[in-house]
Design a protein around this motif. Structure first.
Motif, PDB file in Angstrom:
ATOM      1  N   UNK A   1      -2.351  -4.750   9.655  1.00  0.00           N
ATOM      2  CA  UNK A   1      -2.971  -5.736   8.829  1.00  0.00           C
ATOM      3  C   UNK A   1      -1.949  -6.687   7.883  1.00  0.00           C
ATOM      4  N   UNK A   2      -0.790  -6.418   8.234  1.00  0.00           N
ATOM      5  CA  UNK A   2       0.379  -7.341   7.720  1.00  0.00           C
ATOM      6  C   UNK A   2       0.689  -6.874   6.057  1.00  0.00           C
ATOM      7  N   UNK A   3       0.326  -5.717   5.671  1.00  0.00           N
ATOM      8  CA  UNK A   3       0.757  -5.244   4.336  1.00  0.00           C
ATOM      9  C   UNK A   3       2.089  -4.396   4.515  1.00  0.00           C
ATOM     10  N   UNK A   4       2.978  -4.514   3.837  1.00  0.00           N
ATOM     11  CA  UNK A   4       3.892  -3.779   3.784  1.00  0.00           C
ATOM     12  C   UNK A   4       3.348  -2.304   3.143  1.00  0.00           C
ATOM     13  N   UNK A   5       3.835  -1.036   3.397  1.00  0.00           N
ATOM     14  CA  UNK A   5       3.328   0.157   3.298  1.00  0.00           C
ATOM     15  C   UNK A   5       4.250   1.200   3.387  1.00  0.00           C
ATOM     16  N   UNK A   6       3.919   2.346   2.471  1.00  0.00           N
ATOM     17  CA  UNK A   6       4.994   3.379   2.315  1.00  0.00           C
ATOM     18  C   UNK A   6       3.943   4.533   2.519  1.00  0.00           C
ATOM     19  N   UNK A   7       4.505   5.608   3.069  1.00  0.00           N
ATOM     20  CA  UNK A   7       3.660   7.055   3.402  1.00  0.00           C
ATOM     21  C   UNK A   7       4.002   7.872   2.096  1.00  0.00           C
ATOM     22  N   UNK A   8       2.904   8.656   1.768  1.00  0.00           N
ATOM     23  CA  UNK A   8       3.196   9.738   0.817  1.00  0.00           C
ATOM     24  C   UNK A   8       2.626  10.966   1.182  1.00  0.00           C
ATOM     25  N   UNK A   9       1.345  10.479   1.900  1.00  0.00           N
ATOM     26  CA  UNK A   9       0.677  11.733   2.592  1.00  0.00           C
ATOM     27  C   UNK A   9       1.783  12.599   3.254  1.00  0.00           C
ATOM     28  N   UNK A  10       1.664  13.907   3.372  1.00  0.00           N
ATOM     29  CA  UNK A  10       2.831  14.669   3.920  1.00  0.00           C
ATOM     30  C   UNK A  10       3.673  15.060   3.137  1.00  0.00           C
ATOM     31  N   UNK A  11       4.105  14.251   2.043  1.00  0.00           N
ATOM     32  CA  UNK A  11       5.140  14.430   1.094  1.00  0.00           C
ATOM     33  C   UNK A  11       4.986  14.773  -0.236  1.00  0.00           C
TER      34      UNK A  11
ATOM     35  N   UNK B   1       0.781  -1.419   0.006  1.00  0.00           N
ATOM     36  CA  UNK B   1       0.069   0.003   0.194  1.00  0.00           C
ATOM     37  C   UNK B   1       0.998   1.346  -0.098  1.00  0.00           C
ATOM     38  N   UNK B   2       0.671   2.224  -0.824  1.00  0.00           N
ATOM     39  CA  UNK B   2       1.129   3.564  -0.831  1.00  0.00           C
ATOM     40  C   UNK B   2       0.093   4.512  -0.266  1.00  0.00           C
ATOM     41  N   UNK B   3       0.395   5.282   0.757  1.00  0.00           N
ATOM     42  CA  UNK B   3      -0.779   6.105   1.550  1.00  0.00           C
ATOM     43  C   UNK B   3      -0.642   7.614   1.074  1.00  0.00           C
ATOM     44  N   UNK B   4      -1.736   7.861   0.514  1.00  0.00           N
ATOM     45  CA  UNK B   4      -1.902   9.388   0.287  1.00  0.00           C
ATOM     46  C   UNK B   4      -2.948   9.886   1.315  1.00  0.00           C
ATOM     47  N   UNK B   5      -3.517   8.934   2.297  1.00  0.00           N
ATOM     48  CA  UNK B   5      -4.372   9.305   3.128  1.00  0.00           C
ATOM     49  C   UNK B   5      -3.892   9.577   4.523  1.00  0.00           C
ATOM     50  N   UNK B   6      -2.570   9.214   4.876  1.00  0.00           N
ATOM     51  CA  UNK B   6      -2.057   9.621   5.990  1.00  0.00           C
ATOM     52  C   UNK B   6      -1.307   8.509   6.995  1.00  0.00           C
ATOM     53  N   UNK B   7      -0.888   9.021   8.230  1.00  0.00           N
ATOM     54  CA  UNK B   7      -0.145   8.008   8.877  1.00  0.00           C
ATOM     55  C   UNK B   7      -1.105   7.006   9.573  1.00  0.00           C
ATOM     56  N   UNK B   8      -2.325   7.252   9.973  1.00  0.00           N
ATOM     57  CA  UNK B   8      -3.152   6.290  10.544  1.00  0.00           C
ATOM     58  C   UNK B   8      -3.357   5.101   9.335  1.00  0.00           C
TER      59      UNK B   8
END
Lengths: 679, 679
Positions: A399-409, A384-391
C-alpha cells in the motif's frame, strides 16, 4: 599413590561441571564475527597486535571520528590487555582510515553505512564513504582480533560490507519499568557492537511517563514516581547514540497506553477521572479523548516541545491496543461519533490518528505507528511498525507505506535466538514488486518491560539481539543456525569485553539466591532451566510493577545453551551417530542433574529466594533418572518395554510443565532418548 | 540405573570443584559486618525487609542527606532485588534518621563521625551528630541485611559506634599508571562502604603528571601522554567524595618523582635536560633545583592554583626518595650548597622542604610529606606520612607532629590481609604520653601503580583494604584473624552488590587467557597461586610502563582463599585434629590439583597468554603428588622414611620458587603434611 584411576575420572567430571557454563569459542574458521559481512575474502597470514595500534585518518575529518578512534583503542585494550595509550609513540601508521565525507547532520535512513576493510600482514586500511561506515568497520576489526598460540592477531582478509536493511532497531520500554541511564548507555554500546542503528525509546505507558516536559511538568511530577529522564539527559543519550551511528526515535503511545499522562492531566482522557498510575500489567481502558479540541491543543504544544528535543526525522505515536471501553462509556463521545458519522471505535481511533499525524507532520516529522494506525485513508507518508507479522508488513509495503517488522523480534518473550533468526522482514514479500519491497526498511527487536528491571534487562537483550542484528544486516542467505550459535557465543564474549556486565549480573543474582551457600548446585540448575515462553509467566504467578524480580527465573538466560547442546547430543544418540565420548558426556550430564537435587537442599532450606525451587529441582532429578534408564537401554541394546516407554513419555509430559515459573529444558532431549530406547 | 555409588562421589567432587571459588558467608553470628562497631548489643528478633523502606529525616537537613538516602535505597535494592522506588507509597516511616547538625563546610579531621543505630522488629532509628555519622550508620545498616529462609531481615541490634582514628585513608597512585575516572568513582564507593574517609590522590610521578594546570599547561601537554584529569573532573571527584564523607588530598611529589613535570618545564630541574617521560620503574635522578628562586616562583603560582582547586586543609608535597644525584652533578648547585653551608643532599632537601612548606602554608594549607621531610627544624605543623614504620610514627608524634602510618599498609605488595590487619598505628607508641599519642591520627593504605592498571587495580585494592579499614575504625582489641577473614568474604560480596566489578573483572581476565577453551582448569590453577610478594615481581621479569598486565599474575587475587583454607586444613591434619570429612576434602583438593596439569594443556597450547603457565602448572602437579603421598602415609599410619621426607621437603623448597611470576601457595600446607608424615 592410591586410587589413581578414580581421581582422573573425578576430575573429568569436575571439568565437565565447569564446562556447562562456557562454550568453546574458536572451534573453526572462517570469520567468527557477527553480523557476518556482505562479502569477505580470507587471505593467508595475519596482522600481529603486539603493541599500540596507531590510527591515521585521511580524507574527511570530524570530532566524532576521533572519539570513535579512542573508543576503538579502549576496546582493543580491553579485548587484549595490551595498552593502547602510547599509540603516539609507535613508529608507523598501521591502521589507515579514509573517510569520503560527512553523513547527514541528523542521521538519516538513506545514509551510506558501507565500508571496505583490508587487513594484511603489514597493515590495515579501512575506507568508507561516511563516518558511519568507519564506525561499522572498526567494530568488524575489533571482532576480528583473535588470540593464537603466538599472540593476538587479526587474520588477513578483505571485506566489502554494507547492510541489507537501513533500519535495524532495538526498542527499549522505559515506561513499564524505568530503565536506568547507565543501562541505556551500555545498550547503545551493544547496539554499536552489533551494527544496530535505531534506538526506539518507548517513553510513556500506563505505568509511567518517563521524560521531563517543561510545557507539561505534571506529566512526570504526577506520572512517573520520580523515575524519569530529564531533557538534558535525553540530549546526552541522543548525542551518545549519534556518536555510535545510532538514531534515537521517541515513542509517546496514544490514545491508549497513556494512563500515566492522565494522572496530571485528566482532561486529556475520556473517563471521569481521577487517574492514578497503573500498578498492574495488561491492557487498560483509559484512552485520550479524540472528540475534544483541547486534546489536540495539548498534543500540538507537547509535540512542539518533543520534536524539538529529538532531532530524528521520525516520531513514534504508538497507537496500539486501545480497547475503546472508555469511549463506549462516555455519552458525550458516543454523541460525537454519531454526529460525525464515526461508526465504531476503530473509526474514532482512525479519526484521532489522522489528527495526530497532521500535528506530527506540522512539526516536521514523519509519524510512525503500530499496525493499528494503518487505516484505509492513512496518508502514505505514515510509517508502520508491525507487531502483527510478516503479512502485515507485506500489506503495508504494497500500500506504499514504509514499514518495519517487530513481530518475531519480541525478545521479552524468552524465545530462542534461532526462532528470531528465522524471521525475515521479507518473509511474506515474495509477490511484491521491487519498488514495493523497497518500502520494507528493516526491523526492530523489542524489549517490553513488564518482566524486566534495570538489573535484568541486559540479560534479556543480550546476546539474542545480536542474532536479530545479523538478520537485518547480513545477506538474506546467511541463515545457518549452527554457525549463528557459534558466533553468538563469541558475540557474548565481545559484549563482555566492551563493558556489558550482563553475564556478571546473572552470576551475582545467582549468588544472591544462593545466600552464601555453595552456589554450584544452583548454577547447575540454572544452566538447564528457562523462563516460560511468550505470555505464560503472569499466568503462573501474579506480578505487578513493584514485584521483586530476584528469583531464579530472572537470573537465568532466556535460552539455555546447555539444554540446547544436550538436545543436539540426544538427537545424535537417538540416531545412533553419537561417539562413545558423546555417550559418556550425556551420561555425565544426566548423573550431575539427577544428583543435583540433593546438593541443592542446603540452599533451598536457607534462602527465601530459593525456597520455591524444590519442585523444579526435583523435576530435574526425575527427568534425569528417566534419561539414564533410557541411555542404559540404548547402550545395552535392551529396548524399553512399550508400556515402560509410554509411561516414561507420559511422565516427561508432566515434567515439561513449568514449576517455580521455570521450564526444565532437559526434557525434550530426554524424550528423544526415551523414544529411541523404545525401538 | 547403573553405577549409582560412583556418580554420587563424582558429583561431590564436581560440587567441591566449584566451591573452590566461593566461601560460605553465614557460618555464624554475631554481627557479620566490617568494620566492626565500637559497641553493639544484639537483641532477639529481627526487622523484615519485605518491601520499600521509607526513610524519614528529622533534625538538621541538607541535600547530601537526601542523596545518601537515595544511594542507600539503591543499595538495598541491589542487595535484595526488592524494588525501593515506591517508598512514597509505603504506609509508615520505618527508618527514622535524626541528624544533629552540619559537619564542617570542608570536611575536617575533627568532624564527628559517630552514630547510634537501633533496629527493632517494628522499626529502625539512626541518630548522628552530623551527616557523616548518618552515612556511616547507613552503611552499617546495609551490611546488616541478611537473607533467611523466610526473607530478607535485619537483626535487632543496638549499635553505638565511632571510629578509633579520625584519619582512615587510601592512597591511589594515578601517576605511574593513569587510573580511569570510573575506577576512582567506584573506589570512593568502596571507601564509603568500609568507612574510609581520606582519598589521597597521588597525581604526579616520573611517569606522568595527571592533573590539568591552567597556569602551566605544558605539565599535561608534555608530561601525561594525554592521560590526565581536567580540573572540572577533579572538582566532580571532590564533590562525589564529599557526598560520601571522604576528604580528598592531592599529592604533588617533589623534589624527586617529578620527571614528568620537567618535560614541559625543564628549568625546574637540576640537570641540563631535555627531559622525557620516564618509561621505566624505579628511583631516578631528576630532581627540582632547590637553589633557584625561579623554582619557588613556579611552585608559588602552581600551589595557588592547586590549593584553590582542592578545598581540604591538607596538601601533600611528597618529598620521598630524592637520590640527589642530579644535585651532585651540577656545579652551580654544589657551589650554592657551599655558599649556604648546606653540608649534604639531605641538608639541601631540608632547605627545599622548608621553602615549599612556607609556600603551602602561605596558601592556607597544612603540608604533609613522607618521612624524609621530617628534619630537625621541621615546623610542628607539618604532618608526616610514614612509609618507614611504626617507630617512625612514634618518633614523629613524640616530636609533636601529626602523623599517619602507611608502612604495613602497602597493598600493592600482594601481602595477605592478615599481615596488614596485624599492623597498628600505635604499635610502637606504648611509651608515648596520651598527648603524644593523640598526634597519631590514623593510617592510609597505599596502592602504588607500577604493577596495576585501571583494569587490575580494583582487584588489588579489594577486599584486603577492608581489613585495613577495620584496623583504623574498630577498637584496638578487634584483632581476631579468623573472624576478620570470615567477615572479609562478606565484605567482598557487599562490595559486589554495591557495584564493584573487581571479581567479574578477574573472571573476565581468566576467560581472556583461556581463549575460548574450557576455563575450569585455569580457574583451578588461579585459585591456588599468588603474585610474588613485596618487590620480587620486577626481579623475575622486566616491566615498564607500557607492559601488558594481562597474564595470570594480574588476574589472580593477591591472596588465595583456597590456599589459606588448605593450609589451615593441613595444619589440622598434621596435628591429628582433622575430621574424616576434612581428610577427604584435602585428598579431593590434592587430586584435583595434581590432575589439573593435564586438563590445562589445551589452554597452554592455544593461548599466548597461557603459554608461560606450563611450569607453574607442572609445579602444582608435583607438589600435589608429594602431598598425596604424605596424606597416604598419615592416614595409613606408615610414617615416611626420613630420607624420603627430607627429599620431599627439599623438592617442596624448590617448588616454592616463583614460576611464570606466580607462587604455588599450596606448598606451605603440603610441607606441613610431609613434616607430619615423617613422624
Amino acid at each position: 599413590m592410591i586410587a589413581s584411576s578414580l581421581p582422573s575420572r573425578l576430575s573429568a567430571v569436575a571439568a565437565l561441571s565447569a564446562s556447562l557454563f562456557c562454550t568453546s569459542l574458536h572451534a573453526q574458521a572462517p570469520l567468527q564475527i557477527m553480523p557476518l559481512p556482505a562479502h569477505a575474502t580470507i587471505a593467508s597470514g595475519s596482522f600481529a597486535v603486539a603493541g599500540p595500534l596507531p590510527v591515521v585518518f585521511t580524507g574527511y575529518k570530524e570530532p566524532r571520528l576521533e572519539r570513535a578512534r579512542q573508543r576503538f583503542l579502549a576496546n582493543v585494550a580491553s579485548r587484549t590487555g595490551v595498552p593502547q595509550w602510547a599509540t603516539a609513540l609507535a613508529s608507523a601508521p598501521v591502521i589507515t582510515i579514509h573517510t569520503g565525507g560527512p553523513s547527514a547532520t541528523v542521521q538519516q535512513v538513506a545514509d551510506d553505512e558501507s565500508y571496505k576493510l583490508q587487513v594484511t600482514r603489514s597493515g590495515i586500511t579501512l575506507d568508507a564513504p561516511t563516518p558511519l561506515g568507519v564506525m561499522h568497520g572498526l567494530q568488524t576489526l575489533l571482532q576480528l582480533i583473535e588470540l593464537t598460540p603466538t599472540g593476538f592477531t587479526i587474520p588477513a582478509v578483505t571485506i566489502d560490507d554494507a547492510p541489507r536493511f537501513p533500519w535495524r532497531g532495538l526498542m527499549v520500554d522505559s515506561g513499564r519499568h524505568f530503565i536506568s541511564l547507565d543501562v541505556l548507555y551500555r545498550t547503545l554500546d551493544g547496539m554499536e557492537a552489533t551494527k544496530l542503528n535505531v534506538f526506539h525509546w518507548h517513553l510513556s505507558e500506563n505505568q509511567g511517563f518517563r521524560l521531563e516536559s517543561k510545557a507539561f511538568p505534571l506529566l512526570t511530577e504526577k506520572g512517573s514516581d520520580g523515575l524519569y529522564y530529564t531533557q538534558q539527559q535525553a540530549k546526552e543519550v541522543i548525542a551518545y547514540a549519534r556518536d555510535r551511528g545510532i538514531r534515537v526515535i521517541p515513542e509517546f503511545d496514544m490514545p491508549g497506553h497513556a494512563t500515566a499522562m492522565f494522572v496530571g492531566y485528566p482532561d486529556l482522557a475520556s473517563g471521569p477521572g481521577p487517574y492514578t498510575i497503573e500498578r498492574q500489567w495488561g491492557i487498560f481502558d483509559p484512552a485520550m479523548d479524540p472528540t475534544r479540541e483541547s486534546t489536540y491543543k495539548f498534543l500540538d504544544k507537547f509535540f512542539a516541545e518533543m520534536t524539538a528535543l529529538f532531532p530524528d526525522a521520525y516520531f513514534h505515536i504508538g497507537g496500539d491496543e486501545c480497547n475503546g471501553k472508555e469511549w463506549d462509556r462516555n455519552p458525550r463521545i458516543q454523541e460525537y461519533m454519531r454526529a460525525h458519522n464515526l461508526k465504531d471505535d476503530a473509526a474514532l481511533q482512525a479519526y484521532f490518528t489522522t489528527r495526530v499525524q497532521e500535528l506530527v507532520t506540522k512539526h516536521g516529522k514523519i509519524p510512525i505507528g503500530w499496525d493499528e494506525v494503518l487505516q484505509p485513508n492513512t496518508p502514505k507518508q505514515v510509517m508502520i511498525q508491525s507487531w502483527r507479522g510478516q503479512e502485515s508488513v507485506a500489506d503495508s509495503a504494497k500500500r506504499g507505506h514504509n514499514v518495519i517488522l517487530s513481530s518475531g523480534y519480541y525478545i521479552d518473550l524468552s524465545e530462542p535466538a534461532s526462532q528470531h533468526y528465522a524471521v525475515d522482514p521479507l518473509g511474506k514479500a515474495a509477490s511484491l514488486t521491487p519498488e514495493e519491497k523497497s518500502h520494507i526498511l528493516g526491523g526492530e527487536a523489542t524489549i517490553w518491560s513488564e518482566m524486566v528491571t534495570s538489573e535484568t534487562i541486559e540479560g534479556r537483550i543480550w546476546p539474542r539481539t545480536a542474532a536479530i542484528a545479523e538478520r537485518l544486516w547480513s545477506p538474506q542467505d546467511v541463515t545457518d543456525q549452527a554457525s549463528m550459535y557459534k558466533r553468538l557465543a563469541i558475540a557474548a564474549q565481545t559484549l563482555t569485553w566492551q563493558g556489558s556486565p550482563y553475564l556478571a549480573t546473572s552470576s551475582n543474582m545467582i549468588d544472591r539466591i544462593a545466600n552464601g551457600k555453595d552456589s554450584a548446585p544452583l548454577r547447575v540448575l540454572a544452566s538447564v532451566v528457562e523462563p516460560p515462553k511468550e505470555y505464560a509467566r503472569p499466568d503462573l504467578k501474579p506480578y505487578d510493577s513493584s514485584s521483586p524480580m530476584n528469583l531464579l527465573v530472572d537470573a537465568v538466560s532466556p535460552e539455555s545453551d546447555t539444554a540446547r547442546n544436550f538436545r543436539d547430543l540426544a538427537a545424535r544418540i537417538a540416531s545412533g551417530t553419537a561417539s562413545p565420548a558423546e555417550h559418556a558426556q550425556a551420561r555425565q550430564w544426566l548423573i550431575l542433574w539427577r544428583d543435583n537435587d540433593a546438593a541443592l537442599q542446603p540452599t533451598i532450606s536457607s534462602s527465601a529466594l530459593a525456597a520455591e525451587l524444590a519442585p523444579i529441582s526435583r523435576n530435574l532429578h526425575d527427568s534425569s533418572t528417566i534419561g539414564l534408564t533410557a541411555l542404559d537401554a540404548i547402550e545395552q541394546k535392551k529396548p524399553l518395554a512399550s508400556a515402560t516407554s509410554s509411561q516414561q513419555l507420559a511422565a516427561l509430559k508432566t515434567l515439561e510443565a513449568p514449576q517455580a515459573v521455570l521450564l526444565n529444558q532437559t526434557v525434550p532431549g530426554i524424550e528423544a532418548l526415551v523414544t529411541a530406547a523404545g525401538h
